[in-house]
Design a protein around this motif. Structure first.
Motif, mmCIF file in Angstrom:
data_model
loop_
_atom_site.group_PDB
_atom_site.id
_atom_site.type_symbol
_atom_site.label_atom_id
_atom_site.label_comp_id
_atom_site.label_asym_id
_atom_site.label_seq_id
_atom_site.Cartn_x
_atom_site.Cartn_y
_atom_site.Cartn_z
ATOM 1 N N SER A 1 -13.467 -0.787 -3.922
ATOM 2 C CA SER A 1 -12.789 0.414 -4.417
ATOM 3 C C SER A 1 -12.307 1.349 -3.317
ATOM 4 O O SER A 1 -11.332 2.084 -3.507
ATOM 5 C CB SER A 1 -13.728 1.211 -5.347
ATOM 6 N N LYS A 2 -12.964 1.348 -2.168
ATOM 7 C CA LYS A 2 -12.716 2.402 -1.184
ATOM 8 C C LYS A 2 -11.282 2.385 -0.653
ATOM 9 O O LYS A 2 -10.697 3.447 -0.387
ATOM 10 C CB LYS A 2 -13.720 2.319 -0.041
ATOM 11 N N ASP A 3 -10.718 1.188 -0.483
ATOM 12 C CA ASP A 3 -9.353 1.150 0.053
ATOM 13 C C ASP A 3 -8.359 1.809 -0.896
ATOM 14 O O ASP A 3 -7.488 2.575 -0.472
ATOM 15 C CB ASP A 3 -8.941 -0.303 0.313
ATOM 16 N N THR B 1 -18.259 -0.489 -4.275
ATOM 17 C CA THR B 1 -17.774 0.449 -3.262
ATOM 18 C C THR B 1 -16.812 -0.232 -2.299
ATOM 19 O O THR B 1 -15.767 0.317 -1.937
ATOM 20 C CB THR B 1 -18.963 1.049 -2.484
ATOM 21 N N VAL C 1 0.832 4.339 -2.706
ATOM 22 C CA VAL C 1 0.787 5.753 -2.337
ATOM 23 C C VAL C 1 1.912 6.515 -3.034
ATOM 24 O O VAL C 1 1.704 7.619 -3.570
ATOM 25 C CB VAL C 1 0.895 5.912 -0.805
ATOM 26 N N LEU D 1 -8.991 4.098 -3.186
ATOM 27 C CA LEU D 1 -9.226 5.539 -3.238
ATOM 28 C C LEU D 1 -8.668 6.223 -1.993
ATOM 29 O O LEU D 1 -8.209 7.374 -2.056
ATOM 30 C CB LEU D 1 -10.729 5.822 -3.374
ATOM 31 N N LYS D 2 -8.675 5.538 -0.871
ATOM 32 C CA LYS D 2 -8.085 6.090 0.345
ATOM 33 C C LYS D 2 -6.592 6.323 0.139
ATOM 34 O O LYS D 2 -6.046 7.343 0.565
ATOM 35 C CB LYS D 2 -8.326 5.120 1.498
ATOM 36 N N TYR D 3 -5.936 5.400 -0.543
ATOM 37 C CA TYR D 3 -4.499 5.551 -0.779
ATOM 38 C C TYR D 3 -4.215 6.713 -1.733
ATOM 39 O O TYR D 3 -3.204 7.408 -1.596
ATOM 40 C CB TYR D 3 -3.916 4.249 -1.329
ATOM 41 N N LEU E 1 -5.961 9.445 -1.876
ATOM 42 C CA LEU E 1 -6.124 10.647 -1.058
ATOM 43 C C LEU E 1 -4.884 10.891 -0.197
ATOM 44 O O LEU E 1 -4.408 12.027 -0.065
ATOM 45 C CB LEU E 1 -7.369 10.523 -0.179
ATOM 46 N N ILE E 2 -4.334 9.839 0.377
ATOM 47 C CA ILE E 2 -3.097 9.966 1.154
ATOM 48 C C ILE E 2 -1.966 10.450 0.246
ATOM 49 O O ILE E 2 -1.148 11.301 0.634
ATOM 50 C CB ILE E 2 -2.720 8.621 1.822
ATOM 51 N N MET F 1 -8.275 10.535 -8.687
ATOM 52 C CA MET F 1 -9.256 9.624 -8.076
ATOM 53 C C MET F 1 -10.201 9.062 -9.128
ATOM 54 O O MET F 1 -10.574 7.882 -9.076
ATOM 55 C CB MET F 1 -10.031 10.348 -6.977
ATOM 56 N N ASN G 1 0.829 -1.206 0.000
ATOM 57 C CA ASN G 1 0.000 0.000 0.000
ATOM 58 C C ASN G 1 0.864 1.258 0.000
ATOM 59 O O ASN G 1 0.506 2.266 -0.617
ATOM 60 C CB ASN G 1 -0.930 -0.004 1.208
#
Length: 801
Positions: free
Chosen positions: A727-729, A724, A433, A731-733, A735-736, A775, A429
């Protein structure tokens, strides 16, 4: 054993075709980008490497009263070369170089126009190692009226004849007969000094012996050969005393500083030096380094893809590792096998990358205006570098997957218990990032580069440059200016004609001025532009005060129009009455005249520079070097054809050359355009490679959670819920990654924009837009696999439970 490792590696790569293709494609694109940039960097750094001596160029810093800021220039004064050599034992030799563009040379009735000829001292070929094919290197330029021509020029003038001792005629300000005393090989493309002929400087100063006293006139370049191991900084500290000694009469020495620049740095490290006329394909080293760093980032992203996908597939290799260890395989043997797979993949990618480079080189050459080549088989060192780099990429990319996979304990993996916990996921991960932080950073940089370029191209410079055709005038055609203007204005296709000694967008010359108002006499320096009376009218330069030039010569003989910047300096109390313009020292006549108008400030140079003090001088008697013709925009083709017909009628001995002024300004900002385009391409490549890696990881995540997805569907989860969830994990990366990229991008953009006097604002919404785009790209990439998993029949995934 090694053979078996490679055989097994090949089988594993072939078995997992999809992931192998993703890895090879990503690596190939990254390697291709890196190879292209490496070829470009090697070309840039090859400039002037064929000269063996310790040569430096003499440069000036000019800081006169009246200038908005001091400026560095490549020019120097005629007496500096010999006097510096006499004063300082560290200086072993010198040569001076003056240039003549569009030189007309004749051999009898055969006439050719040379792009550039140089007036040089007899020491030129003693210092510079241009290849002399015929002639004596030590004496070839000693006598007046001696000339050396290049091989290409010799063929144009004489064909295959022996040219040594032949006479050619140079048509410049004077008609001069020259004897050909030598032939040079054609000048290499990676030489900052380009020329078609060399003429001995003794030809010029034998006609003007007072040139040695021309202190204050900056019109040539001076090169110095220093003794080995010379302390350049210590030598430069002696220059102020030297200037004071030779320029003390008029106290002008305080306005100058001298500094030295190594010849091999002139091409790439003279970005802040103006009036740099002998610097072919000048390109700032900071841009070259930026390209190289970004190419390495792209390659790093490609390597990250490999590590991510390899560790993500670790569960599939666990049983293989367990069985091999149980039958006696050592950990280093397993590591070697996994590294072998990585190396094979890298070399396959290298072959594909070389194909991509060959395919893209014509486009790159067109963009960079260079003749870049990839001579792999003619340059063994380059081939070894690429092969060695590929091997290093393969080993480094495979080290972590090899270390991780070879560490599995056979007892656990053969029982079906494989540790896929946090440590592995955390690293994978983190790499995701890093990938997207790099991509977002490059997107932000690209947007600002494009915005700054568009800003410079579209910003109102304060004058009209649309539908203006500019035509250079040589030593013959300038005499026909009045006739040309009259004939051109007789046709409705032409709406205006004017002349000047310089072209807007070029780095205009500066001259000293004396201002006489109600107070004491003031001596300043400003940018000079000699024009005809219609100049402001044709270019639609508005006046802030006063009037335009009169059509007739006034009783005092001369008129001046100054810009607002000079007016603020001179006319603060509105008491100024007249100005006197002096060129050099003891000019010999009174050039005083009235200031009749104040023009509104306009950007006569590029937007890299602030608007300097400027005066326009109506002095047609000196002749113009450039003619501007305003044409009917709706009939541009007909207008250009008409201009050519008028030219050929009045100037049959001079070639007709022209360009549109807006095209000239495109050339002014060409380096900026090249930077924004190349950075944009590299940013796009980074995004593509990141998406390839994300696609592979999303595919693996969907496969790993296929039973979970099946259970959720049986329990009533919708397709949207599952998409969802998957995908959410990711998309979180992203954003980081944005939080990491934002401050780095802001600092880089801030420092980069400092080089521009006029620049765009650093808008916050661009940073946000880059994240939103990243994103969306990530979501589209992930959703393809997520929707596929969500739409799958749960019966198939749960059949074995």
């Amino acid at each position: 054993m090694i053979k078996n490792y490679f055989k097994t590696a090949w089988r594993n790569l072939w078995k997992r075709k999809a992931y192998s293709i993703i890895n090879i494609t990503g690596l190939a694109i990254g390697m291709a980008a890196c190879i292209v940039i490496m070829v470009f960097v090697l070309y840039e750094r090859s400039f002037d490497n064929f000269h063996a001596k310790n040569i430096y160029r003499l440069n000036e810093v000019q800081k006169f009263e009246g200038m908005v800021s001091s400026q560095k220039v490549a020019l120097s004064m005629f007496p500096m070369g010999p006097t510096l050599k006499n004063e300082f034992p560290e200086i072993q030799n010198f040569t001076r170089v003056s240039w003549r563009t569009k030189m007309q040379m004749r051999n009898g009735d055969k006439r050719v126009y040379l792009n550039q000829g140089l007036m040089v001292d007899s020491t030129f070929l003693q210092m510079f190692d241009f290849k002399l094919l015929e002639g004596n290197r030590q004496t070839v330029l000693q006598k007046p009226n001696s000339a050396i021509i290049t091989k290409a020029t010799a063929e144009k003038l004489f064909g295959s004849e022996n040219v040594i001792g032949k006479t050619i005629t140079y048509y410049g300000g004077d008609t001069i007969n020259l004897m050909v005393t030598g032939v040079l090989d054609n000048v290499p493309q990676n030489s900052q000094i380009q020329f078609d002929a060399l003429i001995s400087f003794s030809t010029a100063y034998s006609r003007n012996p007072n040139m040695m006293n021309n202190w204050g006139g900056n019109w040539l370049d001076t090169y110095l050969q220093l003794a080995p191991n010379t302390n350049v900084a210590s030598l430069e500290k002696k220059f102020p005393a030297y200037l004071k000694k030779y320029m003390a009469q008029n106290d002008n020495w305080k306005n100058y500083e001298l500094f030295l620049l190594p010849l091999k740095d002139v091409h790439a490290k003279a970005g802040d030096i103006g009036l740099d006329y002998l610097n072919y394909q000048k390109f700032d080293n900071s841009y070259t380094n930026t390209f190289f760093i970004i190419a390495l980032i792209v390659l790093l992203i490609a390597c990250i893809n490999f590590m991510n996908l390899s560790t993500a597939r670790s569960a599939e290799r666990a049983r293989e590792v367990g069985i091999r260890k149980s039958v006696g395989a050592f950990r280093w043997q397993l590591s070697l096998q996994f590294i072998s797979e990585s190396v094979i993949l890298s070399f396959i990618a290298m072959v594909l990358a070389i194909g991509l480079v060959e395919l893209c080189l014509p486009f790159i050459n067109n963009l960079s205006q260079r003749n870049l080549q990839l001579p792999l088989f003619n340059n063994p060192l380059l081939l070894l570098t690429i092969a060695g780099g590929t091997l290093a990429i393969g080993i480094l990319s495979g080290l972590y997957p090899a270390a991780y996979l070879s560490a599995f304990q056979p007892v656990k993996v053969l029982k079906g218990s494989v540790q896929t916990g946090r440590n592995k996921s955390f690293l994978r991960n983190t790499l995701v990032v890093i990938q997207f932080a790099s991509a977002i950073f490059l997107m932000i940089i690209t947007v600002f580069a494009v915005r700054q370029l568009k800003y410079m191209q579209q910003r109102d410079p304060g004058f009209s440059k649309d539908q203006v055709v500019t035509i250079p005038l040589d030593n013959f055609s300038y005499k026909k200016y009045d006739v040309l203007k009259q004939d051109l204005l007789a046709n409705a296709l032409i709406t205006g004609v004017t002349g000047a000694q310089d072209e807007l967008g070029s780095h205009l010359d500066q001259s000293g001025v004396q201002f006489r108002g109600d107070g004491p006499l003031r001596q300043l320096t400003g940018t000079r532009l000699i024009v005809d009376p219609d100049y402001l009218t044709l270019y639609k330069i508005p006046l802030a005060a006063g009037r335009n030039f009169s059509k007739e010569v006034s009783a005092n003989g001369r008129e001046y129009i100054i810009n607002e910047t000079l007016a603020k300096e001179l006319l603060k109390d509105n008491k100024g009455k007249s100005m006197q313009w002096l060129l050099g020292r003891n000019f010999g006549f009174d050039s005083s005249g009235a200031i009749v108008g104040i023009a509104k400030d306009f950007n006569f140079n590029s937007l890299h520079y602030k608007i300097e003090t400027m005066f326009l001088f109506n002095q047609k008697d000196w002749g113009f070097s450039n003619m501007s013709v305003k044409i009917n925009g709706g009939k541009a083709k007909d207008a250009v054809a008409f201009i050519q017909s008028v030219w050929e009628k009045n100037c049959p001995d001079s070639p007709f050359e022209y360009h549109f002024l807006d095209e000239h300004f495109e050339d002014v900002y060409r380096a900026d355009a090249q930077v924004s385009t190349i950075v944009g391409i590299l940013a796009g490549i980074a995004i593509i490679i990141s998406c390839l890696g994300l696609f592979g990881l999303a595919s693996y995540a969907a496969e790993r959670r296929v039973k979970e997805v099946g259970i959720r569907k049986v329990l009533g989860a919708s397709v949207n819920n599952i998409v969802t969830m998957l995908s959410k994990d990711f998309l979180k990366y992203v954003l980081i990654a944005a939080l990491i990229a934002w401050p780095l991008a802001w600092f880089s953009v801030y420092k980069w924009l400092e080089d521009y006097a006029y620049r765009v604002d650093i808008s916050w919404w661009i940073f946000l837009l880059a994240v939103v785009v990243a994103m969306l790209i990530a979501l589209v990439t992930i959703s393809f696999q997520a929707i596929k998993a969500a739409m799958a029949n749960p019966v198939k995934s749960l059949r074995t439970e």
